[in-house]
Design a protein around this motif. Structure first.
Motif, PDB file in Angstrom:
ATOM      1  N   PRO A   1       6.255  -0.823   1.643  1.00 21.48           N
ATOM      2  CA  PRO A   1       4.901  -0.435   2.041  1.00 21.48           C
ATOM      3  C   PRO A   1       4.017  -1.633   2.349  1.00 21.48           C
ATOM      4  O   PRO A   1       4.179  -2.706   1.767  1.00 21.48           O
ATOM      5  CB  PRO A   1       4.388   0.330   0.811  1.00 21.48           C
ATOM      6  CG  PRO A   1       5.187  -0.202  -0.333  1.00 21.48           C
ATOM      7  CD  PRO A   1       6.537  -0.539   0.226  1.00 21.48           C
ATOM      8  N   THR A   2       3.087  -1.423   3.249  1.00 19.24           N
ATOM      9  CA  THR A   2       2.090  -2.424   3.599  1.00 19.24           C
ATOM     10  C   THR A   2       0.749  -1.701   3.713  1.00 19.24           C
ATOM     11  O   THR A   2       0.715  -0.498   3.981  1.00 19.24           O
ATOM     12  CB  THR A   2       2.455  -3.122   4.922  1.00 19.24           C
ATOM     13  OG1 THR A   2       1.442  -4.084   5.245  1.00 19.24           O
ATOM     14  CG2 THR A   2       2.575  -2.148   6.064  1.00 19.24           C
ATOM     15  N   GLY A   3      -0.345  -2.390   3.498  1.00 21.27           N
ATOM     16  CA  GLY A   3      -1.627  -1.702   3.527  1.00 21.27           C
ATOM     17  C   GLY A   3      -2.791  -2.638   3.769  1.00 21.27           C
ATOM     18  O   GLY A   3      -2.675  -3.857   3.625  1.00 21.27           O
ATOM     19  N   VAL A   4      -3.930  -2.054   4.137  1.00 23.03           N
ATOM     20  CA  VAL A   4      -5.183  -2.792   4.315  1.00 23.03           C
ATOM     21  C   VAL A   4      -6.333  -1.935   3.793  1.00 23.03           C
ATOM     22  O   VAL A   4      -6.313  -0.710   3.899  1.00 23.03           O
ATOM     23  CB  VAL A   4      -5.448  -3.142   5.803  1.00 23.03           C
ATOM     24  CG1 VAL A   4      -4.436  -4.142   6.309  1.00 23.03           C
ATOM     25  CG2 VAL A   4      -5.455  -1.887   6.673  1.00 23.03           C
TER      26      VAL A   4
ATOM     27  N   ALA B   1       7.278   6.013  -1.296  1.00 23.66           N
ATOM     28  CA  ALA B   1       6.302   4.941  -1.510  1.00 23.66           C
ATOM     29  C   ALA B   1       5.157   5.462  -2.367  1.00 23.66           C
ATOM     30  O   ALA B   1       4.709   6.600  -2.215  1.00 23.66           O
ATOM     31  CB  ALA B   1       5.767   4.437  -0.170  1.00 23.66           C
ATOM     32  N   VAL B   2       4.673   4.620  -3.279  1.00 26.46           N
ATOM     33  CA  VAL B   2       3.626   5.013  -4.214  1.00 26.46           C
ATOM     34  C   VAL B   2       2.420   4.091  -4.049  1.00 26.46           C
ATOM     35  O   VAL B   2       2.569   2.869  -4.017  1.00 26.46           O
ATOM     36  CB  VAL B   2       4.118   4.970  -5.670  1.00 26.46           C
ATOM     37  CG1 VAL B   2       3.023   5.457  -6.623  1.00 26.46           C
ATOM     38  CG2 VAL B   2       5.380   5.803  -5.846  1.00 26.46           C
TER      39      VAL B   2
ATOM     40  N   ALA C   1       9.555  10.782   1.129  1.00 26.51           N
ATOM     41  CA  ALA C   1      10.592  10.519   2.135  1.00 26.51           C
ATOM     42  C   ALA C   1      10.327   9.235   2.898  1.00 26.51           C
ATOM     43  O   ALA C   1      10.592   9.132   4.085  1.00 26.51           O
ATOM     44  CB  ALA C   1      10.705  11.685   3.109  1.00 26.51           C
ATOM     45  N   THR C   2       9.767   8.235   2.215  1.00 32.00           N
ATOM     46  CA  THR C   2       9.597   6.915   2.823  1.00 32.00           C
ATOM     47  C   THR C   2      10.238   5.894   1.910  1.00 32.00           C
ATOM     48  O   THR C   2      10.256   6.039   0.697  1.00 32.00           O
ATOM     49  CB  THR C   2       8.109   6.550   3.005  1.00 32.00           C
ATOM     50  OG1 THR C   2       7.449   6.665   1.726  1.00 32.00           O
ATOM     51  CG2 THR C   2       7.435   7.472   4.000  1.00 32.00           C
TER      52      THR C   2
ATOM     53  N   GLY D   1       1.014   2.042   5.153  1.00 28.72           N
ATOM     54  CA  GLY D   1       2.118   2.412   6.020  1.00 28.72           C
ATOM     55  C   GLY D   1       3.446   2.085   5.370  1.00 28.72           C
ATOM     56  O   GLY D   1       3.560   1.114   4.615  1.00 28.72           O
ATOM     57  N   CYS D   2       4.457   2.910   5.643  1.00 29.92           N
ATOM     58  CA  CYS D   2       5.802   2.642   5.156  1.00 29.92           C
ATOM     59  C   CYS D   2       6.786   3.438   5.992  1.00 29.92           C
ATOM     60  O   CYS D   2       6.563   4.635   6.245  1.00 29.92           O
ATOM     61  CB  CYS D   2       5.937   3.016   3.685  1.00 29.92           C
ATOM     62  SG  CYS D   2       7.513   2.534   2.944  1.00 29.92           S
TER      63      CYS D   2
END
Length: 204
Positions: free
Chosen positions: A148-151, A121-122, A140-141, A160-161
């Motif tokens: 991926p998700t984020g806040v 994930a980037v 390694a995700t 997070g992923c």
């Protein structure tokens, strides 16, 4: 038509307008009182008479970044600033080949893109003008199909992923803390959401 992947309400006097993007390259503006056809539309492409169509996968809109500016991410790893008044592409950034944009997050004048590459994930942070401030890799995700998700937080962004959650400093991209767990039992992170002064993580 391909599925609509993102919809955002538009700040307007009537409060009845929204915009959508879909993976067939269509960006459309709608009046919710008359949904039979869009009020305007734009085809996302690489430009020129033989431009390649870009599949819209995510979108962000925030009046703090400019009342007529939309930010669109595509399956092909292209991030673009779209001007609502003219329909023109104000700026465009092309990410490395094989990297998609799965989510565009906007908080005030901070813009982040979250995507997947063959390395993991980037996370990338951008200025409203399309200049990249920093990027970070979550190794390694994503290989298990996770996205991926984020806040945004007061100091940066939490992403997070798969089986990892990482907090990055907004100004520098420095990793401030991280939490990882085994996904062997099939528990993958689905979403992050603020809950007061805490963070809610949804996994399944």
């Amino acid at each position: 038509h391909d599925p609509v992947y993102d919809v955002f309400w538009i700040s307007s006097k009537t409060g009845n307008q929204c915009a959508s993007v879909s993976t067939d390259g269509q960006m459309m503006w709608w009046d919710t009182r008359r949904l039979g056809e869009p009020t305007d539309k734009l085809l996302l492409n690489t430009g020129g008479a033989k431009g390649r169509v870009l599949g819209g996968s995510s979108m962000a809109y925030n009046t703090e970044a400019g009342p007529t500016k939309y930010l669109v991410g595509t399956e092909q790893g292209v991030l673009a600033g779209i001007d609502l008044r003219t329909g023109a592409t104000a700026w465009r950034q092309v990410l490395p080949e094989g990297e998609s944009i799965d989510s565009v997050l906007l908080h005030g004048r901070m813009l982040a893109t979250l995507g997947i590459s063959d390395r993991g994930a980037v996370v990338r942070l951008w200025s409203p003008q399309g200049d990249m401030a920093w990027d970070a890799l979550m190794p390694a995700t994503g290989g298990d199909g996770s996205r991926p998700t984020g806040v945004f937080t007061e100091t940066g962004i939490i992403v997070g992923c798969g089986g990892a959650v990482v907090s990055y400093h907004g100004a520098s991209g420095t990793e401030m803390w991280s939490y990882r767990w085994s996904t062997g039992a099939g528990a993958r992170l689905l979403a992050l959401a603020p809950a007061g002064e805490s963070l809610l993580a949804v996994a399944a």
